[in-house]
Scaffold this motif. Structure first.
Motif, PDB file in Angstrom:
ATOM      1  N   THR A 121       0.856  -1.171  -0.175  1.00 39.34           N
ATOM      2  CA  THR A 121      -0.275   0.169  -0.901  1.00 39.34           C
ATOM      3  C   THR A 121       0.441   1.446  -0.413  1.00 39.34           C
ATOM      4  OG1 THR A 121      -1.505  -1.170   0.841  1.00 39.34           O
ATOM      5  CG2 THR A 121      -1.958   1.295   1.550  1.00 39.34           C
ATOM      6  N   LEU A 122       2.157   1.155   0.601  1.00 37.35           N
ATOM      7  CA  LEU A 122       2.998   2.216   0.374  1.00 37.35           C
ATOM      8  C   LEU A 122       3.775   2.442  -0.819  1.00 37.35           C
ATOM      9  CD1 LEU A 122       4.663   1.398   4.576  1.00 37.35           C
ATOM     10  CD2 LEU A 122       2.995   3.790   4.075  1.00 37.35           C
ATOM     11  N   GLU A 123       3.968   1.743  -1.589  1.00 36.13           N
ATOM     12  CA  GLU A 123       4.199   1.837  -2.645  1.00 36.13           C
ATOM     13  C   GLU A 123       3.575   1.714  -3.515  1.00 36.13           C
ATOM     14  OE1 GLU A 123       5.448  -2.117  -2.898  1.00 36.13           O
ATOM     15  OE2 GLU A 123       7.433  -2.389  -1.390  1.00 36.13           O
ATOM     16  N   LYS A 166       3.057   5.805  -2.333  1.00 30.99           N
ATOM     17  CA  LYS A 166       4.390   6.635  -3.435  1.00 30.99           C
ATOM     18  C   LYS A 166       4.464   6.956  -4.285  1.00 30.99           C
ATOM     19  CE  LYS A 166       9.547   6.368  -2.673  1.00 30.99           C
ATOM     20  NZ  LYS A 166      10.553   5.406  -2.465  1.00 30.99           N
ATOM     21  N   SER A 167       4.215   5.741  -5.645  1.00 34.43           N
ATOM     22  CA  SER A 167       3.806   5.821  -6.854  1.00 34.43           C
ATOM     23  C   SER A 167       2.851   7.299  -7.562  1.00 34.43           C
ATOM     24  CB  SER A 167       3.601   4.476  -7.310  1.00 34.43           C
ATOM     25  OG  SER A 167       3.660   4.420  -9.099  1.00 34.43           O
ATOM     26  N   GLN A 168       1.113   6.934  -6.418  1.00 34.46           N
ATOM     27  CA  GLN A 168       0.375   7.968  -6.908  1.00 34.46           C
ATOM     28  C   GLN A 168       1.002   8.974  -6.569  1.00 34.46           C
ATOM     29  OE1 GLN A 168      -2.663   6.945  -8.182  1.00 34.46           O
ATOM     30  NE2 GLN A 168      -1.383   4.573  -9.274  1.00 34.46           N
ATOM     31  N   ALA A 169       1.932   9.132  -5.546  1.00 35.91           N
ATOM     32  CA  ALA A 169       2.699  10.628  -5.598  1.00 35.91           C
ATOM     33  C   ALA A 169       3.486  11.711  -6.423  1.00 35.91           C
ATOM     34  CB  ALA A 169       3.212  10.595  -4.000  1.00 35.91           C
ATOM     35  N   SER A 202       2.775  13.330  -1.277  1.00 35.07           N
ATOM     36  CA  SER A 202       3.802  12.700  -0.444  1.00 35.07           C
ATOM     37  C   SER A 202       3.832  13.178   0.818  1.00 35.07           C
ATOM     38  CB  SER A 202       4.710  13.775  -1.316  1.00 35.07           C
ATOM     39  OG  SER A 202       4.978  13.390  -2.781  1.00 35.07           O
ATOM     40  N   ASP A 203       3.242  13.892   1.618  1.00 34.25           N
ATOM     41  CA  ASP A 203       3.032  14.831   2.975  1.00 34.25           C
ATOM     42  C   ASP A 203       2.300  13.942   3.923  1.00 34.25           C
ATOM     43  OD1 ASP A 203       3.767  17.564   1.672  1.00 34.25           O
ATOM     44  OD2 ASP A 203       2.553  18.070   1.631  1.00 34.25           O
ATOM     45  N   ARG A 222       3.473  10.373   7.035  1.00 36.19           N
ATOM     46  CA  ARG A 222       2.566  10.812   8.785  1.00 36.19           C
ATOM     47  C   ARG A 222       2.652   8.533   8.720  1.00 36.19           C
ATOM     48  NH1 ARG A 222      -1.462  14.412   8.907  1.00 36.19           N
ATOM     49  NH2 ARG A 222      -2.004  14.252   6.783  1.00 36.19           N
ATOM     50  N   LEU A 223       2.769   8.519   7.566  1.00 41.92           N
ATOM     51  CA  LEU A 223       1.993   6.206   7.520  1.00 41.92           C
ATOM     52  C   LEU A 223       3.080   5.970   7.936  1.00 41.92           C
ATOM     53  CD1 LEU A 223      -0.177   6.367   5.102  1.00 41.92           C
ATOM     54  CD2 LEU A 223      -0.559   6.922   6.994  1.00 41.92           C
ATOM     55  N   SER A 224       3.187   5.057   9.541  1.00 45.55           N
ATOM     56  CA  SER A 224       4.668   3.973   9.864  1.00 45.55           C
ATOM     57  C   SER A 224       3.735   3.214   9.708  1.00 45.55           C
ATOM     58  CB  SER A 224       4.808   4.829  10.702  1.00 45.55           C
ATOM     59  OG  SER A 224       3.814   4.821  11.542  1.00 45.55           O
TER      60      SER A 224
END
Length: 853
Positions: free
Chosen positions: A824-826, A829-832, A841-842, A846-848
């Motif tokens: 999901t994080l990848e 990142k791709s969509q950003a 991106s911001d 904040r997502l860890s």
């Protein structure tokens, strides 16, 4: 809860997203008659009574005195005379009506009339006569003369007559005059018997010229009788000669037609008419041609009917009114001799239909006694049939009338003459008899019109026959039970005519069929008729024609009903769908019929999920075929069935929870609702609201999150509905994107509904804070996060913060699958990387990830 998710749904570019998620795709290729003149029938007996009281001397003297033109102008114009004339006319009319029943009983034959004229119209004045004195050149011609020499000699003889080689005999008494005429009559017979045909013609011409002399006017009627006797003799001699030429090897029948006459006889007949046409003077030319009028029968079946109007018009060229009147009298008499049929025909055409119908049996007797020379009996029966089509004969006489008429009609050999007469009598048969008699008539028509494909030249008459049958037979069970009806229909083999006949049949069926039918005879026959109309439609057919054919076929489909036998109804619809595949209005009509079948049949299915899926499938099919009301009914029926779903069902013999099956159905149902337009009489998103209300009221299991998962599943639907252009639509169906056109009130309504759903989900998450149900909380929180990531506009701070909170809640205590979180994080990142999604991106910072304890 104040998130305004619907208002802040992310604007989606579906096509761009689709291209970025898939590999490149190769392109794929896809007379004289006045209409106001009343018909008056006078009783001739009163006129004869008046004549018997008169004497020949008084008749002679009265006829020799010319009327005073000045006194005749004022005659009868004074008021008393006018009143008297009016009273007399009224009395005559009354007498005519009283004696109308006896018209025809006092008809006087020509033989009796002839003698009375000769005895009555006499004179003591001296008479004169012009006699032909030409040489007998025809006797001198030898048998060995060349044909051309004979022709030249005969023409010279005729010219000799015309140039005046005549002698006038004067101061003849009446008896001398009569004797001289008798001598001419005898000379005519002798010349004919000695094969001096031109001399015979000269004698007839000379005698005809005598009728132009009216110097002794009181004797003119007797002279007319004497000279027309000679003309009659000449006409019969010519007719007998031509008849004898047709007798080799077999004699002609009395009812012969022009086709039975050999070429030699026809040539001889034409030669006589050509000779007569060369006569220069009008009166002899008129009289001599009238004398051989019936010879036209050797040349043409309708020759007499065609010649009489021409001769009648020729009389107008005669200047002397007395001569003209007698010329017309002779013309009428030869018409009667060529037989009486012309008179009967005129009577049947001119008299009122009620008069003819009341005496139909008498007319048939007279027709049977007629000689067919020049006027075939089938024409007389045709005229009689026209009258009987307008008025009814006595009931007891109807069957004998039909039998007598059809005995004559069926013997007519010429196909066109036959169908012209048969077409008239079909109406009489249909009007007064049953299908048995009509079927017999149709069989006879087929028998006459099939050989040599004669029906191809008679489509107009055959169509008229069909229309008359349809006029009187509205019970199609009876109509199609006629053995010969469909074979008769098969004779219409020209496409355009056949289609028009089929249209006529369907128009009558739709107009007069009051109740629905399942009669297999009617269904099979009308399916054949409708298929004929359908198959006539092609790419060149105009829209009006397509619409006309579609309306007729749809009218037939609407009248077919099998009641509670749903299988038969569906079978008919399937067959009709395959038969009428080229007409869209018909297909839609069949879809309506099938939809009605499904709507009635589905409730009888015991399996609840089968019912639900069939409702949904039927709704989709109806929607795809622009049947919006039917689709709406199916959707509402599906929603109404949801509360009936039991908590457990039997699957493969085992009891299982129905929850997963129900969630699967609702998910499919929600995806369909995107393209279902709102009903104009219902509220905004009424189907979505109805579904969510049923979900709210449904009794779920205590430990189930199914209801909340339905709410989460509804959020993507609402986000898609807020777009200016929908992800998918149905051809020719206007979805809400078109109906509302992005109206702010519509979008605000979606926003409020989204807020309510998200609030319901968050409230449920709070109830799952206990340790034993944290895994359910994490799963639901991640589902809602994924929904917001895909469909919400995360540039909105509140939505952005809600998404971060849901991420953290789903990873609390390590409840989320680490591999899914990494992917999901990848993806984020791709969509950003896209400029319009740079705000992700911001949020990504904040997502860890949190590891499981």
């Amino acid at each position: 809860k104040d998130f305004y998710c619907g208002r802040h749904s992310r604007v989606r570019h579906y096509e761009a997203e689709l291209r970025s998620c898939r590999a490149a795709v190769a392109s794929v290729d896809f007379g004289d008659y006045h209409p106001l003149k009343p018909i008056t029938v006078l009783d001739s007996r009163s006129r004869r009574g008046g004549r018997k009281g008169s004497t020949s001397s008084s008749s002679s003297s009265s006829s020799s005195v010319a009327p005073d033109p000045l006194s005749s102008l004022l005659e009868g114009t004074d008021p008393l005379s006018l009143f008297a004339a009016a009273a007399e006319a009224a009395e005559l009319g009354r007498r005519r009506r009283e004696r109308e029943e006896e018209v025809g009983l006092d008809f006087e034959p020509w033989a009796a009339k002839r003698g009375e004229i000769l005895a009555r119209f006499t004179t003591t004045e001296k008479l004169s006569i012009n006699l032909f004195m030409g040489s007998d050149k025809s006797k001198a011609s030898s048998p060995s003369s060349a044909v051309s020499e004979k022709v030249r000699t005969r023409l010279e003889e005729l010219d000799d007559l015309e140039e005046g080689s005549q002698r006038e005999m004067m101061n003849l008494s009446q008896q001398d005059y009569v004797n001289r005429i008798e001598d001419l009559n005898q000379s005519l017979k002798e010349a004919w018997s000695s094969d001096q045909k031109v001399k015979a013609l000269k004698i007839v011409i000379q005698c005809s010229k005598l009728l132009s002399d009216t110097s002794v006017i009181q004797f003119y009627p007797s002279k007319f009788v004497l000279i027309t006797d000679i003309l009659d003799t000449f006409g019969q001699l010519v007719y007998d000669r031509i008849w004898s030429m047709c007798s080799d090897p077999h004699s002609l029948p009395d009812t012969f037609s022009a086709e039975d006459v050999n070429d030699t006889a026809k040539e001889t007949c034409l030669n006589w008419f050509f000779k007569i046409a060369s006569i220069r003077e009008l009166i002899p030319r008129l009289y001599v041609e009238a004398a051989i009028l019936k010879c036209n029968r050797f040349l043409n079946n309708s020759g007499i009917q065609e010649t009489v109007p021409r001769l009648t018009a020729m009389v107008r060229g005669i200047g002397d009114p007395l001569v003209a009147v007698y010329a017309r009298a002779y013309l009428c008499r030869v018409r009667l001799l060529a037989p009486v049929a012309l008179l009967l025909n005129s009577v049947m055409w001119a008299f009122r239909a009620e008069f003819v119908a009341a005496r139909a049996t008498d007319f048939i007797s007279m027709i049977k006694d007629c000689d067919e020379t020049g006027f075939p009996k089938h024409l007389l029966f045709g005229s009689l049939g026209r009258s009987l089509a307008c008025a009814d004969p006595p009931e007891s006489e109807r069957l004998p009338i039909l039998n007598e008429a059809w005995k004559v009609i069926t013997k007519v050999r010429n196909a066109q003459d036959y169908i012209t007469c048969a077409e008239i009598w079909v109406e009489f048969t249909c009007r007064h008899f049953t299908k048995r008699e009509v079927n017999t008539v149709l069989a006879d028509i087929i028998k006459h019109m099939t050989p040599d494909r004669a029906f191809e030249d008679a489509y107009t008459e055959l169509h008229s026959v069909m229309m008359k049958i349809l006029t009187y037979f509205h019970n199609f069970s009876v109509l199609f039970s006629m053995e010969k009806f469909l074979p008769f229909l098969d004779m219409f083999q020209k496409d355009s005519v056949r289609v028009e006949v089929c249209k006529s049949i369907m128009e009558v069926f739709i107009k007069h069929q009051q109740e629905s039918t399942r009669d297999p005879v009617i269904l099979n026959a009308l399916l054949h008729v409708c298929k004929t109309m359908h198959d006539s439609v092609n790419a060149l057919t105009v829209e009006d024609e397509k619409r006309s054919v579609s309306l007729l076929i749809n009218g037939f489909i609407r009248m077919v009903s099998f009641g509670r036998d749903f299988e038969q109804q569906l079978s008919f619809c399937v067959e009709a769908r395959a038969t009428f595949c080229n007409l869209e209005p018909v297909i839609i009509q069949l879809i309506h019929a099938c939809a009605a079948y499904c709507f009635i049949t589905i409730p009888s299915i015991s399996n609840i999920f089968s019912r639900l899926h069939l409702y949904l499938l039927s709704g989709k099919v109806a929607l795809a075929n622009q049947c919006l009301s039917q689709a709406d009914a199916f959707m509402k029926a599906a929603v109404s069935v949801l509360p009936e779903v039991p908590r457990t069902i039997v699957v493969e013999g085992k009891q299982r929870s129905s929850e997963s099956f129900l969630l699967e159905f609702i998910s499919s149902f929600l995806s369909t609702l995107l393209v279902v337009p709102d009903h104009p009489e219902q509220g905004v998103l009424y189907l979505v609201r109805g579904l969510l209300n049923m979900v709210q009221d449904y009794t779920w299991e205590d430990s189930s999150d199914a209801k909340v998962r339905v709410y989460i599943s509804a959020l993507p639907l609402l986000a898609a509905m807020s777009q200016e252009s929908y992800l998918y639509t149905i051809l020719n169906v206007d979805s809400n994107e078109t109906l509302y056109g992005g109206d702010p009130k519509f979008v605000a309504e979606i926003s409020r509904l989204c807020e309510t759903l998200i609030g319901q989900v968050l409230d449920h998450l709070k109830t799952l804070g206990r340790e034993e149900v944290m895994h359910r909380q994490g799963s639901l929180a991640f589902s809602l996060f994924s929904c917001l990531l895909a469909h919400a506009d995360l540039r909105n701070n509140k939505l952005n913060q809600l998404a971060v909170n849901l991420w953290n809640l789903s990873h609390k205590n390590g409840q989320c699958d680490t591999r899914i979180s990494v992917r999901t994080l990848e993806h984020i990142k791709s969509q950003a990387q896209h400029s319009e999604l740079s705000h992700l991106s911001d949020m990504l910072l904040r997502l860890s990830l949190q590891s499981r304890a």
